[in-house]
Structure formats: structure tokens, C-alpha cells
Design a protein around this motif. Structure first.
Motif, PDB file in Angstrom:
ATOM      1  N   THR A 152       0.823  -1.222   0.000  1.00  0.00           N
ATOM      2  CA  THR A 152       0.000   0.000   0.000  1.00  0.00           C
ATOM      3  C   THR A 152       0.848   1.260   0.000  1.00  0.00           C
ATOM      4  OG1 THR A 152      -0.172   0.191   2.423  1.00  0.00           O
ATOM      5  CG2 THR A 152      -1.797  -1.211   1.314  1.00  0.00           C
ATOM      6  N   GLN A 153       2.127   1.137   0.324  1.00  0.00           N
ATOM      7  CA  GLN A 153       3.027   2.303   0.374  1.00  0.00           C
ATOM      8  C   GLN A 153       3.902   2.398  -0.869  1.00  0.00           C
ATOM      9  OE1 GLN A 153       2.472   4.346   3.235  1.00  0.00           O
ATOM     10  NE2 GLN A 153       0.828   2.810   3.194  1.00  0.00           N
ATOM     11  N   ARG A 154       4.374   1.256  -1.360  1.00  0.00           N
ATOM     12  CA  ARG A 154       5.310   1.288  -2.491  1.00  0.00           C
ATOM     13  C   ARG A 154       4.590   1.399  -3.826  1.00  0.00           C
ATOM     14  NH1 ARG A 154       8.073  -2.949   0.842  1.00  0.00           N
ATOM     15  NH2 ARG A 154       9.693  -1.810   1.987  1.00  0.00           N
ATOM     16  N   LEU A 155       3.418   0.755  -3.975  1.00  0.00           N
ATOM     17  CA  LEU A 155       2.736   0.807  -5.263  1.00  0.00           C
ATOM     18  C   LEU A 155       2.270   2.226  -5.615  1.00  0.00           C
ATOM     19  CD1 LEU A 155       1.944  -0.943  -7.679  1.00  0.00           C
ATOM     20  CD2 LEU A 155      -0.284  -1.306  -6.599  1.00  0.00           C
ATOM     21  N   PRO A 156       1.675   2.987  -4.688  1.00  0.00           N
ATOM     22  CA  PRO A 156       1.312   4.376  -5.041  1.00  0.00           C
ATOM     23  C   PRO A 156       2.505   5.220  -5.444  1.00  0.00           C
ATOM     24  CG  PRO A 156       0.178   3.701  -3.033  1.00  0.00           C
ATOM     25  CD  PRO A 156       1.197   2.634  -3.338  1.00  0.00           C
ATOM     26  N   ARG A 157       3.677   4.944  -4.847  1.00  0.00           N
ATOM     27  CA  ARG A 157       4.879   5.702  -5.202  1.00  0.00           C
ATOM     28  C   ARG A 157       5.422   5.290  -6.562  1.00  0.00           C
ATOM     29  NH1 ARG A 157       4.703   5.759   0.411  1.00  0.00           N
ATOM     30  NH2 ARG A 157       5.564   7.658   1.377  1.00  0.00           N
ATOM     31  N   LEU A 158       4.983   4.123  -7.030  1.00  0.00           N
ATOM     32  CA  LEU A 158       5.452   3.613  -8.317  1.00  0.00           C
ATOM     33  C   LEU A 158       4.526   3.996  -9.463  1.00  0.00           C
ATOM     34  CD1 LEU A 158       7.605   1.792  -9.717  1.00  0.00           C
ATOM     35  CD2 LEU A 158       6.015  -0.127  -9.363  1.00  0.00           C
ATOM     36  N   ILE A 159       3.182   3.869  -9.261  1.00  0.00           N
ATOM     37  CA  ILE A 159       2.245   4.076 -10.375  1.00  0.00           C
ATOM     38  C   ILE A 159       1.196   5.151 -10.090  1.00  0.00           C
ATOM     39  CG2 ILE A 159       2.542   1.681 -11.124  1.00  0.00           C
ATOM     40  CD1 ILE A 159      -0.265   1.089 -10.018  1.00  0.00           C
ATOM     41  N   GLY A 160       1.271   5.796  -8.940  1.00  0.00           N
ATOM     42  CA  GLY A 160       0.302   6.834  -8.619  1.00  0.00           C
ATOM     43  C   GLY A 160      -0.827   6.318  -7.753  1.00  0.00           C
ATOM     44  N   VAL A 161      -1.459   7.228  -7.049  1.00  0.00           N
ATOM     45  CA  VAL A 161      -2.468   6.863  -6.047  1.00  0.00           C
ATOM     46  C   VAL A 161      -3.687   6.204  -6.674  1.00  0.00           C
ATOM     47  CG1 VAL A 161      -4.143   7.819  -4.417  1.00  0.00           C
ATOM     48  CG2 VAL A 161      -1.762   8.563  -4.347  1.00  0.00           C
ATOM     49  N   GLN A 162      -4.243   6.819  -7.714  1.00  0.00           N
ATOM     50  CA  GLN A 162      -5.519   6.333  -8.235  1.00  0.00           C
ATOM     51  C   GLN A 162      -5.390   4.926  -8.804  1.00  0.00           C
ATOM     52  OE1 GLN A 162      -7.649   9.192 -10.504  1.00  0.00           O
ATOM     53  NE2 GLN A 162      -9.358   7.826 -10.931  1.00  0.00           N
ATOM     54  N   ALA A 163      -4.388   4.691  -9.620  1.00  0.00           N
ATOM     55  CA  ALA A 163      -4.204   3.360 -10.214  1.00  0.00           C
ATOM     56  C   ALA A 163      -3.916   2.321  -9.144  1.00  0.00           C
ATOM     57  CB  ALA A 163      -3.065   3.394 -11.232  1.00  0.00           C
ATOM     58  N   ALA A 164      -3.111   2.693  -8.147  1.00  0.00           N
ATOM     59  CA  ALA A 164      -2.773   1.757  -7.080  1.00  0.00           C
ATOM     60  C   ALA A 164      -4.002   1.417  -6.253  1.00  0.00           C
ATOM     61  CB  ALA A 164      -1.682   2.348  -6.187  1.00  0.00           C
ATOM     62  N   LEU A 165      -4.790   2.434  -5.922  1.00  0.00           N
ATOM     63  CA  LEU A 165      -5.986   2.214  -5.116  1.00  0.00           C
ATOM     64  C   LEU A 165      -6.968   1.311  -5.852  1.00  0.00           C
ATOM     65  CD1 LEU A 165      -7.357   2.955  -2.449  1.00  0.00           C
ATOM     66  CD2 LEU A 165      -8.271   5.000  -3.552  1.00  0.00           C
ATOM     67  N   GLU A 166      -7.150   1.551  -7.136  1.00  0.00           N
ATOM     68  CA  GLU A 166      -8.076   0.727  -7.920  1.00  0.00           C
ATOM     69  C   GLU A 166      -7.617  -0.724  -7.972  1.00  0.00           C
ATOM     70  OE1 GLU A 166      -8.381   2.682 -11.671  1.00  0.00           O
ATOM     71  OE2 GLU A 166      -9.640   4.311 -10.900  1.00  0.00           O
ATOM     72  N   MET A 167      -6.311  -0.947  -8.096  1.00  0.00           N
ATOM     73  CA  MET A 167      -5.799  -2.314  -8.106  1.00  0.00           C
ATOM     74  C   MET A 167      -6.090  -3.026  -6.805  1.00  0.00           C
ATOM     75  SD  MET A 167      -2.044  -2.639  -9.916  1.00  0.00           S
ATOM     76  CE  MET A 167      -1.775  -4.276  -9.227  1.00  0.00           C
ATOM     77  N   MET A 168      -5.881  -2.330  -5.695  1.00  0.00           N
ATOM     78  CA  MET A 168      -6.039  -2.970  -4.391  1.00  0.00           C
ATOM     79  C   MET A 168      -7.502  -3.150  -4.009  1.00  0.00           C
ATOM     80  SD  MET A 168      -2.915  -1.369  -2.153  1.00  0.00           S
ATOM     81  CE  MET A 168      -2.505   0.105  -3.065  1.00  0.00           C
ATOM     82  N   ILE A 169      -8.343  -2.183  -4.346  1.00  0.00           N
ATOM     83  CA  ILE A 169      -9.757  -2.281  -4.002  1.00  0.00           C
ATOM     84  C   ILE A 169     -10.440  -3.358  -4.836  1.00  0.00           C
ATOM     85  CG2 ILE A 169     -11.986  -1.077  -4.107  1.00  0.00           C
ATOM     86  CD1 ILE A 169     -10.377  -0.193  -1.726  1.00  0.00           C
ATOM     87  N   SER A 170     -10.063  -3.466  -6.105  1.00  0.00           N
ATOM     88  CA  SER A 170     -10.676  -4.476  -6.975  1.00  0.00           C
ATOM     89  C   SER A 170     -10.092  -5.860  -6.740  1.00  0.00           C
ATOM     90  CB  SER A 170     -10.494  -4.105  -8.448  1.00  0.00           C
ATOM     91  OG  SER A 170      -9.128  -4.245  -8.839  1.00  0.00           O
ATOM     92  N   GLY A 171      -8.818  -5.915  -6.349  1.00  0.00           N
ATOM     93  CA  GLY A 171      -8.147  -7.203  -6.216  1.00  0.00           C
ATOM     94  C   GLY A 171      -7.872  -7.859  -7.552  1.00  0.00           C
ATOM     95  N   ALA A 172      -8.080  -7.118  -8.649  1.00  0.00           N
ATOM     96  CA  ALA A 172      -7.977  -7.705  -9.987  1.00  0.00           C
ATOM     97  C   ALA A 172      -6.524  -7.949 -10.381  1.00  0.00           C
ATOM     98  CB  ALA A 172      -8.638  -6.788 -11.008  1.00  0.00           C
ATOM     99  N   GLN A 173      -6.341  -8.955 -11.224  1.00  0.00           N
ATOM    100  CA  GLN A 173      -5.024  -9.234 -11.780  1.00  0.00           C
ATOM    101  C   GLN A 173      -4.804  -8.376 -13.025  1.00  0.00           C
ATOM    102  OE1 GLN A 173      -4.386 -13.454 -12.336  1.00  0.00           O
ATOM    103  NE2 GLN A 173      -5.184 -13.946 -10.304  1.00  0.00           N
ATOM    104  N   VAL A 174      -3.612  -7.859 -13.157  1.00  0.00           N
ATOM    105  CA  VAL A 174      -3.258  -6.974 -14.267  1.00  0.00           C
ATOM    106  C   VAL A 174      -2.378  -7.757 -15.242  1.00  0.00           C
ATOM    107  CG1 VAL A 174      -2.032  -4.864 -14.895  1.00  0.00           C
ATOM    108  CG2 VAL A 174      -3.384  -4.942 -12.782  1.00  0.00           C
ATOM    109  N   PRO A 175      -2.749  -7.818 -16.524  1.00  0.00           N
ATOM    110  CA  PRO A 175      -1.925  -8.551 -17.491  1.00  0.00           C
ATOM    111  C   PRO A 175      -0.628  -7.819 -17.809  1.00  0.00           C
ATOM    112  CG  PRO A 175      -3.761  -7.476 -18.594  1.00  0.00           C
ATOM    113  CD  PRO A 175      -3.962  -7.268 -17.129  1.00  0.00           C
ATOM    114  N   ALA A 176       0.283  -8.540 -18.440  1.00  0.00           N
ATOM    115  CA  ALA A 176       1.639  -8.043 -18.660  1.00  0.00           C
ATOM    116  C   ALA A 176       1.682  -6.700 -19.379  1.00  0.00           C
ATOM    117  CB  ALA A 176       2.433  -9.086 -19.442  1.00  0.00           C
ATOM    118  N   LYS A 177       0.937  -6.590 -20.461  1.00  0.00           N
ATOM    119  CA  LYS A 177       0.994  -5.354 -21.250  1.00  0.00           C
ATOM    120  C   LYS A 177       0.554  -4.156 -20.414  1.00  0.00           C
ATOM    121  CE  LYS A 177      -0.543  -3.338 -25.635  1.00  0.00           C
ATOM    122  NZ  LYS A 177      -1.392  -3.538 -26.844  1.00  0.00           N
TER     123      LYS A 177
END
Length: 703
Positions: free
Chosen positions: A139-164
Motif C-alpha cells: 500500500t506504500q510502495r505501489l502508489p509511489r510507483l504508479i500513482g495513487v488512483q491506479a494503485a488504489l483501484e488495483m487494491m480495491i478491486s483485487g484484480a489481476q493486471v496482465p503483462a501489457k
């Protein structure tokens, strides 16, 4: 080196392979081995960079879930400490992410300064599905890597993100050409870093995660999500942790994340969701079936009936590339069915979930016929016709004549006796119940009804088939309604009776949705069809029990042609899908109460909760005692995936365990004594429940 990791040095690179099959779960032994290997590489002057990879190809699917809720979860070295140490090594770390990096596996990759994937790589932080949040820096490193909104959406959805997409977001820095070349590409990447004098950790793209985020972002996000979160704790804790990433320095943010993780781990909701996780894995374990049980090939499927249910069933197989032939009696009905399937796929195209090419590819797998003879080469035939025993038996007599030897003959009945259906064939060993839930192309539950003479290979084949089309197959024995609909009967019975006694449909439904059920009893009946419920009940009145006066309200609505949403009136009035209270229903309930000599009175919410839920639970315990259900966890899966019982309550059986079996029993006895003749007729505790309480048991199991 420890057998849980492989270690070798090649050309100034330390190659550390995670080797704990099948998914490199980061339990304490692997954490310790990984830390030791990294320290060895860090202290070796010959090593200038470190590559961490999955020795069998798969990187890491996350933490060891069996440790959660136990002291092992934070046994030394714990994962947050291991990853913090990795971030402080003075040599570049490259994570070579093969196949999966989920949960703690992605947090491990985030602790490395550099990441490379391959075309099939998928990454994600799905902890929310277990009622948790990333607790090792995610929750601390991902927002610093890809930004708050994208990181929050990934964690709240729990969805898997494909390679591309992971590359676009910046979760991985580059992609190898193939999985086979991943490790070589990772080594090449590491050598480039050495040659360019790259730092052990590059600067973070969003070092200040709050920068550029609207001042009211978090407030608006919370307001928008609140209706979806309901009483779920984990989304709120994820939200708080990401806020901390924006407000606190990294070290303090990590401490806040850890505190929030421990709060989530200790919660009843996480315990319930972990129960569901393991129940799904247990559901496939059936006595008499194992890995050596032969499977029948399923290369072509036939579905009898091209209505809403039959079409939905057919789509499941087309979705995974299996050709399906749909049989109808009339050409216009067949055309309507195929058109409806195309329209349903078209909605997915409009939503961007399917391409036009994929739509056409799936439609090409679907064909229609009016002639049973065209089913002769089908490996699996699923009947989805009108819910009447005589009609289904006639269909199976025909299938017995036209289908090839060894074909599996399945009925989609929701309540009828599968043994009686199988008995009209000369091959009852090939007959099984496959109860899909509507809409069949969406709902995950598949009740697999194991009839008296169903062969082991038929059961094994259909269980594997169910999983291959994305369902959660749960085995049931033969009885009225199987697991789900048999339990629905007393649950709905109490809802109907409570309205006769003085509650309103909206009050009953409100109590149930207040528990986070997707919908209340009366909303569900209006959606499914008051007529459908009546016809099922009418066909099975002898099986239901001694007095069905409680359901007179539903019978009267059926007689009035008030079938629910599809007619605009049922237990409620409808304008489109918008639901309104209907005072004519309340007046009808008052009239029926008078005719049935039911005393009307104010009914409080606590009584609604107890009577609906306790009788639902009681029936489930009885099913377990009879052997209709194999495990209490199977019952929970049925009600979560088929009837909208909230997963974060663990299903009705787990809910009963957390509520207290002694309290459930006491409640049933209370209403047996306080509701007069009605109570004595219906509120009989399941003998197994009485035995469990007498034995001091707190979990539901056969004794």
C-alpha cells in the motif's frame, strides 16, 4: 543453500530461484531462505547484482494463507522485515516475474529496484478477497510507483493486471520476448544496470504520491464507493493505508500499514473470507473420486431448450471453445434463443469485455436443431426444459434412444428427483444433475447432483468440466431442492409468514440487506418470478411439508398475475427496475391473516433476523446430517455463489458458528414455544444441532 531456494553466481550475478512448489508461497521457511540467500549475495564482492526468479517458472502467488490468523503469520523473519531489508541492499535487485506475482509475491517484486515480466505475466494485490490488505509494503510502495488512483483501484478491486497493462502502468520496466527467455532477459537487464552504474533503487516516479491528486479525491472516492463497500472492513482499511502513503513518510506509512493489516487479520470478516477460500478448495474432494478416476472426453455439448437458461448454459461452453448444439421444438423459439445469445455477447462487446472477432468466434461454435437425431455425437447433453417431472422424463427417454453410449445425460432441474429422471433410462449410471443458476452465463455456482446410480467417472468428469467453464461446482445428494433451494424453502417460509403476522415485505428485505445480502427474499422472488416460485412449489407440495398456508400470499399474487418485475407488480410495484412498496400487498396480507386466523402485531427487526436466518441455518445443518451436503463449507459456497449471501460473513453455516450454535438453538426453541401451533409445527431443531450444542462444539460437523 537451503532447498527452498536455488543459488548460483554467474558473471557477477547472483541468481536466486524460489523453489517452494507449487506457487512459492512465502511462508516462514521460504522467507528465511530468501533472506539468507540475499544476504549472502550482498556480502559477496564478486556479486554486483541479484536476480530473483521462480525456479519452476512461476514467480510467487503470495503469502502462505495457512499462516494467517496464527503466530506463524509474523514468525521471524516476517515478510515486511524481509522486504524492508531487500530495499536496503546496496546492489541492484531484479525481479524476473514469471506467470504470477500476486499479493506478497508482488510486494516482493516491488521491494526489488527493477522488474521484468514476460507476455503471460499477471500481477495483482488480491488481499481484499481475504478481508486483508497488502501488509508488506504494497500500500506504500505501489502508489509511489504508479500513482495513487491506479494503485488504489488495483487494491480495491483485487484484480489481476496482465503483462501489457503492467508495463504501461510502470509496474514492470520491460517484458521478455517469451517465458522461456525470461531469466536470460533478466540477466541481460541486470548486466545493463551494472554497466550503466545504475543505483540499487531508482528514484520513484511518484515519490510524493499526493502530488497532483485533487484535494477532495479521497473524500469523493469514499462517497462513491460506500454503497458497494456496505459493512465490509477491508476496503476501508486499504483506503486508510493508501491515504497514509500520501500523508506520511515511507517509514511511518509502513508502520501504519502493518497496524491496519493486523487489524484486518484479526477481524471476523477476514476469518470468514479465509474460510470461504479453503472451502472452495475442499469442495472438489469427493469420496470415491481421486486423481486416478478416469475422465470422459467432453468435445461436444448439446443443450435441450434455447430459452434464457438453456442459452446461458450454452454460452459457458462456447466461451471456452467447446461447440454446442441447441435443440428446440419450434424454429422460431430456436431463432429467438440464438438471437438472444448474440445480443448478450453484444453487450459485452459494448462494454469492452469482448471483441467483435471473439463474438463471431463464439457464435460460430453455436448451432441449432429441431431434431433429436442431431445429438447423436454429443458427449454431454444438458436438459433445460420446463420444471415438470413428466416432461423431463419424456426428454430423457428420448435421449436414451438417440445418444451414443457413454454420453453424459444431465438435467438442469432445480428441485426434482434426479433418481426418478434417471430411472426412465437404460443407463442411470450416465445421468447426473447439473443445476446452473440464472443467469447461467454469469452465476458461478453449479450444483452437481450425484444421483443414486451416477458413475464415479461421470461425477469426476462433470466436476472438472464445471471448473473448466469457470464455475464453483458443489456436490449435492438427491432431495427436494438439493442444497440451495431446500434451504430457501424455510427461509422464504418465514419471510412470508412474518408478513402475514404484521411485517411488510420492505421491512423483511431491509433486515436481510442490512446484513449485506445482495437482496431480500421478496426482491429475489420478484426478480426470479413469482410464477416460477409458485410452479416449483406447486409441483413439490408433498415434499415441502404438512401445511403450506404460510405461502398463501405468494399463491394469491400468482393467481392475480402479479409475477414480479416482468409484469411490473409482484410483492412490490415496479417502474422499470425501480422498486416501490405496494400497499395492496399489505392489505392482501391482512385479509389472508384473517382467513387463516393469524394474529397480526408489530414485528421487530430482531425477530425477522432470527426467524429467517435460524431456519435457514437449521435446514443446512439437517442437510449435513442427512449426507445431502458433504461439508458445511459446501453449503456456504452454495449460498454465497447462488443466493447472494455475503462472503465476508462466510456463508450461513460459518455465520452460525460465529453467532454461536448455542444461541441459534436457543432461538429456535424460543420460537417453537412462543409461536403456538405454528411454532410447534415448524421450529423443530435439527438433531445434529442439538448434538453439537450438547457436546460443546462450536463448529458444524457430523458427529
Amino acid at each position: 543453500m537451503n532447498s527452498l531456494v536455488t543459488y548460483q553466481v554467474e558473471d557477477n550475478l547472483a541468481l536466486i530461484g524460489l523453489a517452494r512448489p507449487p506457487v512459492n508461497a512465502l511462508g516462514q521457511p521460504l522467507r528465511a531462505a530468501l533472506l539468507q540467500a540475499c544476504e549472502q549475495a550482498n556480502s559477496d564482492p564478486a556479486v554486483r547484482a541479484i536476480v530473483i526468479f521462480g525456479a519452476s517458472g512461476l514467480f510467487c502467488a503470495g503469502a502462505d494463507i495457512t499462516e494467517f490468523g496464527s503466530p506463524a503469520s509474523f514468525a521471524t523473519p516476517n515478510l515486511p522485515d524481509v522486504l524492508l531489508r531487500l530495499t536496503r541492499l546496496d546492489k541492484p535487485l531484479v525481479a524476473a516475474i514469471g506467470k504470477l506475482a500476486l499479493g506478497g509475491g508482488l510486494e516482493l517484486a516491488l521491494a526489488c529496484g527493477y522488474r521484468i515480466g514476460e507476455p503471460q505475466t499477471r500481477v495483482g494485490l488480491p488481499e481484499i478477497n481475504l478481508g486483508l490488505l497488502p501488509g508488506a509494503g504494497g500500500t506504500q510502495r505501489l502508489p509511489r510507483l504508479i500513482g495513487v488512483q491506479a494503485a488504489l483501484e488495483m487494491m480495491i478491486s483485487g484484480a489481476q493486471v496482465p503483462a501489457k497493462r503492467a508495463l504501461e502502468l510502470g509496474i514492470v520496466d520491460r517484458l521478455a520476448g517469451s517465458a522461456e527467455h525470461l531469466l536470460a532477459s533478466a540477466c541481460e537487464y541486470a548486466r545493463e544496470l551494472i554497466a550503466s552504474g545504475a543505483p540499487a533503487r531508482p528514484s520513484e516516479p511518484f515519490a510524493d504520491p499526493a502530488k497532483g491528486v485533487a484535494a477532495d479525491f479521497f473524500e469523493r472516492y469514499c462517497v462513491e464507493q460506500e454503497p458497494r463497500w456496505k459493512s465490509r472492513l477491508a476496503p476501508r482499511l486499504v483506503f486508510s493505508a493508501v491515504q497514509a502513503a500520501c500523508l506520511l513518510p515511507l517509514e511511518q506509512g509502513l508502520a501504519r500499514e502493518l497496524a491496519l493489516f493486523k487489524q484486518a487479520e484479526a477481524s471476523r470478516q477476514s476469518e470468514a473470507l479465509r474460510h470461504v477460500f479453503f472451502a472452495e478448495r475442499e469442495a472438489g474432494k469427493v469420496p470415491g473420486i481421486d486423481a486416478s478416476t478416469p475422465l470422459r472426453p467432453i468435445a461436444k455439448v448439446a443443450v435441450i431448450g434455447a430459452g434464457t437458461m438453456g442459452g446461458g448454459i450454452a454460452m459457458n461452453f462456447a466461451n471456452v471453445g467447446i461447440p454446442v448444439i441447441l435443440l428446440e421444438r419450434q424454429g422460431d423459439a430456436l431463432d429467438r434463443g440464438l438471437t438472444q445469445i448474440r445480443q448478450t455477447y453484444g453487450i459485452s462487446v459494448k462494454r469492452g469485455k469482448l471483441s467483435e472477432a471473439q463474438l463471431e468466434q463464439r457464435m460460430a461454435l453455436l448451432s441449432g436443431t429441431l431434431d433429436y437425431a442431431d445429438l447423436a455425437d454429443a458427449d454431454l447433453v444438458i436438459e433445460a426444459v420446463f420444471e415438470k417431472l413428466q416432461i423431463k422424463q419424456e426428454v430423457f427417454r428420448t435421449l436414451d434412444r438417440v445418444c451414443k453410449p457413454g454420453a453424459i445425460l444431465a438435467t438442469n432441474t432445480s428441485s426434482l428427483d434426479v433418481d426418478q429422471i434417471a430411472a426412465v433410462t437404460s443407463r442411470p449410471q450416465d445421468v447426473i444433475g447439473l443445476h446452473f443458476f440464472s443467469p447461467a452465463n454469469v452465476m458461478r455456482l453449479l450444483e452437481v447432483v450425484n444421483a443414486r446410480e451416477t458413475a464415479a467417472d461421470v461425477l469426476a468428469t462433470t466436476l472438472k468440466m464445471g471448473r473448466s467453464i469457470g464455475k464453483i461446482p458443489v456436490v449435492s445428494g438427491v432431495c427436494f431442492g438439493f442444497i440451495g433451494n431446500r434451504m430457501l424453502e424455510p427461509y422464504a417460509r418465514e419471510a412470508h409468514r412474518l408478513v402475514l403476522e404484521g411485517a411488510t415485505p420492505a421491512q423483511v428485505d431491509g433486515v436481510l440487506t442490512g446484513l449485506d445480502l445482495n437482496m431480500g427474499v421478496f426482491t429475489m422472488l420478484d426478480l426470479a418470478g413469482v410464477d416460477v416460485n409458485f410452479l416449483v412449489r406447486d409441483a413439490n407440495r408433498a415434499a415441502i411439508a404438512h401445511d403450506d398456508s404460510y405461502c398463501r400470499l405468494g399463491d394469491e399474487l400468482y393467481a392475480l398475475g402479479r409475477y414480479g418485475q416482468k409484469t411490473g407488480r409482484g410483492f412490490y410495484q415496479y417502474e422499470g427496475r425501480e422498486r416501490h412498496n405496494d400497499y395492496e400487498v399489505i392489505a392482501l396480507a391482512e385479509r389472508l391473516a384473517g382467513e387463516l386466523h393469524v394474529t397480526r402485531r408489530p414485528v421487530d427487526d430482531g425477530e425477522i433476523h432470527a426467524r429467517c436466518l435460524f431456519m435457514l441455518i437449521n435446514e443446512g445443518i439437517q442437510l449435513l446430517d442427512e449426507g445431502i451436503a458433504l461439508r458445511s463449507g459446501d453449503i456456504d459456497l452454495v449460498w454465497i455463489n447462488g443466493y447472494g449471501f455475503p462472503a465476508h460473513l462466510g456463508g450461513p453455516m460459518h455465520y452460525a458458528e460465529q453467532y454461536g450454535l448455542d444461541k441459534v438453538l436457543a432461538g429456535i426453541r424460543h420460537y417453537r414455544d412462543s409461536l403456538g401451533d405454528y411454532g410447534r409445527m415448524w421450529f423443530t431443531p435439527a438433531p445434529l444441532l442439538e448434538r453439537l450444542v450438547a457436546a460443546g462444539k462450536t463448529t458444524i460437523e457430523r458427529i
